[in-house]
Design an enzyme around this catalytic site. Structure first.
Site, short mmCIF file in Angstrom:
data_model
loop_
_atom_site.label_atom_id
_atom_site.label_comp_id
_atom_site.label_asym_id
_atom_site.label_seq_id
_atom_site.Cartn_x
_atom_site.Cartn_y
_atom_site.Cartn_z
N LEU A 224 4.66 6.74 -5.38
CA LEU A 224 5.42 7.96 -5.18
C LEU A 224 6.41 7.90 -4.02
O LEU A 224 7.13 8.86 -3.78
CB LEU A 224 4.45 9.13 -5.01
CG LEU A 224 3.50 9.31 -6.20
CD1 LEU A 224 2.48 10.39 -5.93
CD2 LEU A 224 4.29 9.62 -7.47
N HIS B 273 -1.24 0.81 -8.27
CA HIS B 273 -1.90 0.35 -7.06
C HIS B 273 -3.22 -0.32 -7.38
O HIS B 273 -3.53 -1.41 -6.89
CB HIS B 273 -2.13 1.52 -6.10
CG HIS B 273 -2.79 1.11 -4.81
ND1 HIS B 273 -4.16 0.95 -4.68
CD2 HIS B 273 -2.27 0.80 -3.60
CE1 HIS B 273 -4.45 0.57 -3.45
NE2 HIS B 273 -3.32 0.48 -2.77
N HIS C 35 3.82 -1.10 -0.13
CA HIS C 35 3.64 -1.77 -1.43
C HIS C 35 4.98 -2.03 -2.11
O HIS C 35 5.18 -3.08 -2.74
CB HIS C 35 2.73 -0.95 -2.33
CG HIS C 35 1.35 -0.77 -1.80
ND1 HIS C 35 0.58 -1.82 -1.39
CD2 HIS C 35 0.61 0.36 -1.59
CE1 HIS C 35 -0.60 -1.38 -0.97
NE2 HIS C 35 -0.60 -0.06 -1.07
N GLY D 275 6.90 2.92 0.44
CA GLY D 275 6.04 2.42 1.50
C GLY D 275 5.87 0.91 1.43
O GLY D 275 6.67 0.19 0.82
#
Length: 309
Positions: free
Chosen positions: A126, A68, A131, A129
């Site tokens: 994890l 990220h 991203h 979502g």
């Protein structure tokens, strides 16, 4: 007496990689053994054109870890350490790093540097979502010459639970806390409005609870979802859980991870970071993406969790 022609300097040849040398040696050894009979005598060798040529093993696609990014300088150090562990487990594999934001190199830079090669993108994320569903495909679309596959995100998976358990143990969780009526865990995650991401976090909490002998493990979030970490801690305290640990469901240190740890009333585990199970999980996702035979630019779905995934 005539002068002999000056010796021509030998041209330097590129050195084979270790993997290529091992492949060549193994192939040649197999060829030699095939020429020996069970009684130890040598079979006649039937020569064919180019019989002395051993084809080289094609190079494996590069593994591009997609982080990220964070303004916390510890994040880049942690991710770099994790990728060093991956390289130790898979010598010779081209392992690279690309960030979605905040840190160099950014993902488009990393993909551009690979040119027209082949890569498997492994999100250091994890859950599925925004991203994973938007940012990574956009970056891949901008690298049209590169053949790519995108692996599933890291969670949920038993190796994540192994890493979470290890971090809790390092922070002070003991075997006698397993199944204890006064013990509990808050699984602190970043949070997402995407229902797939939330479902993955709940599944990880369930698996961690099973690993800890059935103590409650409550997912809580730093943003975008409920409950918050302080709210989850208060709810568990109201149920008589006095020894509540905060498990950090973050790949690396950062603002959200630090804020969650600061709320702990007992112990707070470190982020997953370069735990050995994380390195194994990265390679597992990489290998699974290669094995699927998915077409270029396809993001692999992880909508259904299997313990053997």
């Amino acid at each position: 007496m005539t002068e002999s022609a000056p010796e021509r300097p030998q041209e330097s040849l590129p050195l084979d990689s270790t993997a290529q040398l091992l492949a060549r040696i193994t192939a040649q050894l197999g060829t030699q053994l095939s020429l020996v009979s069970l009684n130890g005598t040598r079979r006649p060798m039937h020569r064919t054109p180019h019989s002395n040529v051993t084809p080289l093993t094609p190079a494996a696609p590069a593994l591009v870890a997609v982080a990220h990014g964070s303004r916390d300088p510890r994040a880049l150090h942690t991710v770099t350490e994790l990728l060093d562990r991956v390289r130790e487990l898979r010598p010779g594999l081209d392992v690279r790093l690309g960030h979605i934001e905040l840190n160099e190199p950014l993902l488009p830079q990393t993909l551009g540097a690979l040119g027209s090669g082949e890569a498997v993108l492994v999100p250091l994320l994890l859950g599925r979502g925004y991203h994973v569903k938007q940012d990574i495909p956009q970056a891949v679309a901008g690298a049209a010459a590169l053949r790519t596959r995108t692996a599933a995100p890291l969670g949920p998976h038993p190796l994540l639970v192994e890493a979470l358990h290890g971090r809790l143990t390092e922070a002070g969780w003991r075997t006698e806390d397993d199944g204890n009526r006064s013990s509990a865990v808050v699984l602190a995650a970043a949070g997402s409005r995407d229902p797939e991401s939330a479902a993955g976090t709940r599944r990880t909490a369930q698996l961690l609870s099973e690993r800890l002998g059935g103590v409650p493990v409550v997912p809580a979030y730093a943003s975008a979802a409920m409950p918050t970490v302080p709210a989850a801690l208060r709810a568990l305290a109201a149920r008589g859980r006095r020894r509540v640990a905060v498990a950090s469901y973050f790949t690396a240190p950062g603002r959200f991870a630090s804020a969650a740890a600061a709320e702990a009333t007992w112990i707070a585990a470190d982020p997953l970071g370069a735990h050995p199970a994380m390195a194994r999980l990265l390679l597992h996702r990489y290998d699974r993406a290669r094995a699927t035979g998915a077409p270029a630019h396809e993001t692999l779905m992880n909508t259904r969790f299997l313990a053997s995934a």
